[in-house]
Design a protein around this motif. Structure first.
Motif: not given
Length: 130
Positions: A31-32, A84-92
């Motif tokens: 979320n952050q 964008e990479i951070r959000v994608e990593t957290l989604e995975k």
């Protein structure tokens, strides 16, 4: 209830609780990161409407430092890419934790179903039918 559980079931229950804590932490981090990403994307869009000769500043700790248009754009582009990479990593990571949680939950339900019988007071169905 935990005192009546077999040791293996207690262990699985503790693992479930740990995974639930992890899932909450990952959700907060995601979320952050999404909020920061949205802010950076908005700033980048606003930058497109600004004349390249406009005096700009960027925040460095407690200070505002004068910066050039190209440097500001490059910094924002880099920040957006990184977030964008951070959000994608957290989604995975969120998906992996959810899968682990569901697997452990199923294992625990099977243990409790086998030990106390289906629909028993300790089972996922509550106190059973009346």
């Amino acid at each position: 209830m935990q005192g009546n559980l077999p040791p293996e079931a207690q262990e699985k229950l503790e693992e479930l609780q740990d995974l639930q804590d992890t899932a909450q932490q990952v959700a907060v981090q995601k979320n952050q990161a999404e909020t920061q990403l949205n802010e950076a994307q908005t700033a980048l869009e606003e930058l497109d409407d600004i004349d390249e000769d406009t005096t700009m500043f960027r925040e460095v700790g407690e200070l505002f430092v004068k910066t050039g248009y190209d440097e500001a754009k490059d910094d924002l582009d880099e920040k957006v890419d990184s977030l964008e990479i951070r959000v994608e990593t957290l989604e995975k990571q969120e998906e992996r934790v959810q899968e682990q949680f569901e697997k452990l939950q199923t294992e625990l339900q099977n243990m409790l179903g086998g030990a106390g019988g289906p629909g028993g007071a300790g089972g996922p169905g509550g106190a059973g039918g009346a």
